[in-house]
Design a protein around this motif. Structure first.
Motif, PDB file in Angstrom:
ATOM      1  N   VAL A 153      51.650  -6.511 -10.054  1.00 36.57           N
ATOM      2  CA  VAL A 153      50.471  -6.778 -10.025  1.00 36.57           C
ATOM      3  C   VAL A 153      49.234  -6.777 -11.302  1.00 36.57           C
ATOM      4  O   VAL A 153      47.885  -7.185 -11.007  1.00 36.57           O
ATOM      5  N   ILE A 154      49.870  -5.772 -12.004  1.00 35.63           N
ATOM      6  CA  ILE A 154      48.841  -5.529 -13.236  1.00 35.63           C
ATOM      7  C   ILE A 154      49.034  -7.241 -14.108  1.00 35.63           C
ATOM      8  O   ILE A 154      47.954  -7.793 -14.287  1.00 35.63           O
ATOM      9  N   GLU A 155      49.499  -8.039 -13.434  1.00 34.97           N
ATOM     10  CA  GLU A 155      49.331  -9.415 -13.992  1.00 34.97           C
ATOM     11  C   GLU A 155      48.647 -10.521 -13.162  1.00 34.97           C
ATOM     12  O   GLU A 155      47.399 -11.355 -13.691  1.00 34.97           O
ATOM     13  N   GLU A 156      48.309 -10.005 -11.941  1.00 34.43           N
ATOM     14  CA  GLU A 156      47.582 -11.183 -11.130  1.00 34.43           C
ATOM     15  C   GLU A 156      45.880  -9.742 -11.575  1.00 34.43           C
ATOM     16  O   GLU A 156      45.023 -11.041 -11.368  1.00 34.43           O
ATOM     17  N   VAL A 157      46.004  -8.686 -12.131  1.00 40.19           N
ATOM     18  CA  VAL A 157      44.263  -8.429 -12.321  1.00 40.19           C
ATOM     19  C   VAL A 157      44.549  -8.957 -13.723  1.00 40.19           C
ATOM     20  O   VAL A 157      43.285  -8.867 -13.686  1.00 40.19           O
ATOM     21  N   PHE A 158      45.448  -8.820 -14.402  1.00 40.13           N
ATOM     22  CA  PHE A 158      44.894  -9.336 -15.774  1.00 40.13           C
ATOM     23  C   PHE A 158      44.573 -11.337 -15.751  1.00 40.13           C
ATOM     24  O   PHE A 158      43.744 -11.294 -16.485  1.00 40.13           O
ATOM     25  N   ARG A 159      44.853 -11.513 -14.673  1.00 37.58           N
ATOM     26  CA  ARG A 159      44.598 -13.583 -14.955  1.00 37.58           C
ATOM     27  C   ARG A 159      43.094 -13.363 -14.271  1.00 37.58           C
ATOM     28  O   ARG A 159      42.058 -13.810 -14.300  1.00 37.58           O
ATOM     29  N   ASP A 160      42.254 -11.775 -13.060  1.00 31.88           N
ATOM     30  CA  ASP A 160      41.135 -11.666 -13.132  1.00 31.88           C
ATOM     31  C   ASP A 160      39.961 -11.911 -14.335  1.00 31.88           C
ATOM     32  O   ASP A 160      39.161 -12.160 -14.089  1.00 31.88           O
ATOM     33  N   LEU A 161      40.520 -10.695 -15.023  1.00 31.33           N
ATOM     34  CA  LEU A 161      40.072 -10.009 -15.701  1.00 31.33           C
ATOM     35  C   LEU A 161      39.963 -11.343 -16.317  1.00 31.33           C
ATOM     36  O   LEU A 161      38.964 -11.626 -17.591  1.00 31.33           O
ATOM     37  N   ASP A 162      41.296 -12.122 -17.026  1.00 34.32           N
ATOM     38  CA  ASP A 162      40.879 -13.116 -18.386  1.00 34.32           C
ATOM     39  C   ASP A 162      39.334 -14.399 -17.587  1.00 34.32           C
ATOM     40  O   ASP A 162      39.259 -15.014 -18.659  1.00 34.32           O
ATOM     41  N   ARG A 163      39.035 -13.953 -16.572  1.00 35.80           N
ATOM     42  CA  ARG A 163      38.001 -15.214 -16.283  1.00 35.80           C
ATOM     43  C   ARG A 163      36.698 -14.568 -17.360  1.00 35.80           C
ATOM     44  O   ARG A 163      35.965 -15.316 -16.956  1.00 35.80           O
ATOM     45  N   TYR A 164      36.247 -13.194 -17.615  1.00 33.30           N
ATOM     46  CA  TYR A 164      34.919 -12.673 -17.938  1.00 33.30           C
ATOM     47  C   TYR A 164      35.249 -12.599 -19.853  1.00 33.30           C
ATOM     48  O   TYR A 164      35.763 -12.332 -20.035  1.00 33.30           O
ATOM     49  N   ASP A 165      34.132 -12.937 -20.031  1.00 33.69           N
ATOM     50  CA  ASP A 165      33.966 -12.955 -21.118  1.00 33.69           C
ATOM     51  C   ASP A 165      33.055 -11.060 -21.380  1.00 33.69           C
ATOM     52  O   ASP A 165      31.883 -10.936 -21.094  1.00 33.69           O
ATOM     53  N   LEU A 166      34.157 -10.476 -22.153  1.00 37.25           N
ATOM     54  CA  LEU A 166      33.425  -9.396 -22.374  1.00 37.25           C
ATOM     55  C   LEU A 166      33.815  -9.154 -23.502  1.00 37.25           C
ATOM     56  O   LEU A 166      33.494  -7.909 -23.562  1.00 37.25           O
ATOM     57  N   GLY A 167      33.206  -9.665 -24.442  1.00 41.71           N
ATOM     58  CA  GLY A 167      32.318  -9.324 -25.421  1.00 41.71           C
ATOM     59  C   GLY A 167      33.614  -8.973 -26.942  1.00 41.71           C
ATOM     60  O   GLY A 167      34.357  -9.675 -27.022  1.00 41.71           O
ATOM     61  N   ASP A 168      32.235  -8.307 -28.192  1.00 42.92           N
ATOM     62  CA  ASP A 168      33.447  -8.229 -28.978  1.00 42.92           C
ATOM     63  C   ASP A 168      33.346  -6.583 -29.143  1.00 42.92           C
ATOM     64  O   ASP A 168      33.905  -5.948 -29.608  1.00 42.92           O
ATOM     65  N   SER A 169      32.945  -5.887 -28.267  1.00 44.12           N
ATOM     66  CA  SER A 169      33.463  -4.590 -28.130  1.00 44.12           C
ATOM     67  C   SER A 169      33.699  -3.762 -26.410  1.00 44.12           C
ATOM     68  O   SER A 169      32.486  -4.155 -25.660  1.00 44.12           O
ATOM     69  N   VAL A 170      34.271  -3.598 -26.304  1.00 43.93           N
ATOM     70  CA  VAL A 170      35.338  -3.137 -25.190  1.00 43.93           C
ATOM     71  C   VAL A 170      35.793  -1.545 -25.035  1.00 43.93           C
ATOM     72  O   VAL A 170      36.284  -1.679 -25.543  1.00 43.93           O
ATOM     73  N   LEU A 171      34.843  -0.628 -23.938  1.00 43.30           N
ATOM     74  CA  LEU A 171      35.085   0.628 -23.503  1.00 43.30           C
ATOM     75  C   LEU A 171      36.605   1.092 -22.516  1.00 43.30           C
ATOM     76  O   LEU A 171      35.827  -0.002 -21.514  1.00 43.30           O
ATOM     77  N   ASP A 172      37.343   1.051 -22.732  1.00 44.07           N
ATOM     78  CA  ASP A 172      38.545   1.347 -22.025  1.00 44.07           C
ATOM     79  C   ASP A 172      38.811   2.778 -21.162  1.00 44.07           C
ATOM     80  O   ASP A 172      38.645   4.106 -21.707  1.00 44.07           O
ATOM     81  N   VAL A 173      37.883   2.955 -19.728  1.00 50.76           N
ATOM     82  CA  VAL A 173      37.855   4.341 -19.266  1.00 50.76           C
ATOM     83  C   VAL A 173      39.126   4.428 -19.042  1.00 50.76           C
ATOM     84  O   VAL A 173      39.376   3.915 -17.431  1.00 50.76           O
ATOM     85  N   GLY A 174      40.329   5.450 -18.728  1.00 51.39           N
ATOM     86  CA  GLY A 174      41.544   6.100 -18.514  1.00 51.39           C
ATOM     87  C   GLY A 174      42.500   5.528 -19.626  1.00 51.39           C
ATOM     88  O   GLY A 174      42.993   4.282 -18.861  1.00 51.39           O
ATOM     89  N   THR A 175      43.184   5.853 -20.632  1.00 48.24           N
ATOM     90  CA  THR A 175      43.501   5.020 -21.506  1.00 48.24           C
ATOM     91  C   THR A 175      45.561   4.592 -20.376  1.00 48.24           C
ATOM     92  O   THR A 175      45.684   4.049 -21.120  1.00 48.24           O
ATOM     93  N   GLY A 176      45.938   5.756 -19.592  1.00 45.72           N
ATOM     94  CA  GLY A 176      46.562   5.844 -19.267  1.00 45.72           C
ATOM     95  C   GLY A 176      48.091   5.665 -20.077  1.00 45.72           C
ATOM     96  O   GLY A 176      48.516   5.710 -21.116  1.00 45.72           O
ATOM     97  N   PHE A 177      48.686   4.442 -19.500  1.00 41.60           N
ATOM     98  CA  PHE A 177      50.364   3.865 -20.267  1.00 41.60           C
ATOM     99  C   PHE A 177      49.354   3.332 -21.451  1.00 41.60           C
ATOM    100  O   PHE A 177      50.770   2.439 -22.272  1.00 41.60           O
ATOM    101  N   GLY A 178      48.007   2.266 -21.582  1.00 37.85           N
ATOM    102  CA  GLY A 178      47.987   1.228 -22.549  1.00 37.85           C
ATOM    103  C   GLY A 178      47.828   0.567 -22.155  1.00 37.85           C
ATOM    104  O   GLY A 178      48.053  -1.004 -22.999  1.00 37.85           O
ATOM    105  N   VAL A 179      48.325  -0.018 -21.572  1.00 38.82           N
ATOM    106  CA  VAL A 179      48.465  -1.400 -20.639  1.00 38.82           C
ATOM    107  C   VAL A 179      47.587  -2.591 -20.791  1.00 38.82           C
ATOM    108  O   VAL A 179      47.153  -3.462 -21.115  1.00 38.82           O
TER     109      VAL A 179
END
Length: 194
Positions: free
Chosen positions: A28-54
């Motif tokens: 499931v997470i790999e599927e989400v990451f494939r979706d996320l691959d489509r986006y230009d995130l820029g050079d600064s990203v805030l991760d909200v909810g660190t959790g396990f660091g995935v």
């Protein structure tokens, strides 16, 4: 666990920093990451909810030059600092204590804000979505579990996840987010215009 080498900010594997590979939620997470691959995130990203660091692992692999992660759990932040010690030492990663509903950052401080499977933990989903919009210059993405993932990939009941998803979709609609539904996960997306 397999190792992965990444040079900070470059995406080049030569002379890089060792990052342990972590898996969560099967494919499931790999599927989400494939979706996320489509986006230009820029050079600064805030991760909200660190959790396990995935998500941190993913952002490092993508070569994001500045990553900040925020969480209310000091043990999650401590684990991220230990796991990504080399990135913390060179200034690529910062781990900050804070709530999604009251982010301790300035307006437009990050190109993108991304949250991975944490939305169902927030006490006020609409406030978290507003805050993410405030601190992002370009893009906000929230991914979370649907009720079909209950008791398979997380310990929450289908009723809990359904209620949180419905709350999130209502808030997203009020705030102008677009949403996309999949069997085990859904996404809220807000693109900001200059």
């Amino acid at each position: 666990m397999a190792g992965l080498y990444v040079a900070p900010g470059s995406g080049d594997a030569s002379g890089g920093i060792r990052v342990k590979k972590l898996s969560l939620g099967g494919g499931v997470i790999e599927e989400v990451f494939r979706d996320l691959d489509r986006y230009d995130l820029g050079d600064s990203v805030l991760d909200v909810g660190t959790g396990f660091g995935v998500l941190l692992e993913y952002l490092v692999r993508r070569g994001v030059g500045r990553i900040v992660t925020v969480d209310v759990d000091p043990s999650a932040l401590g684990a991220a600092k230990r796991r990504f010690r080399d990135l913390v030492e060179v200034g690529v990663l910062r781990a900050v204590f804070g709530r999604a509903e009251e982010l301790p950052f300035g307006n437009g401080e990050f190109h993108s804000v991304v949250s991975l499977m944490a939305l169902h933990h927030f006490s006020d989903v609409e406030a978290a979505l507003r805050e993410a919009q405030r601190v992002a210059r370009r893009l906000v993405l929230f991914y979370d579990w649907t009720e079909a993932a209950a008791m398979r990939y997380n310990p929450h009941s289908p009723e809990e996840l359904r209620a949180r998803r419905e709350e999130a979709l209502r808030a997203a609609e009020r705030l102008g987010y677009r949403w996309e539904m999949h069997e085990l996960w859904y996404k809220l997306e807000k693109r900001k215009t200059a």
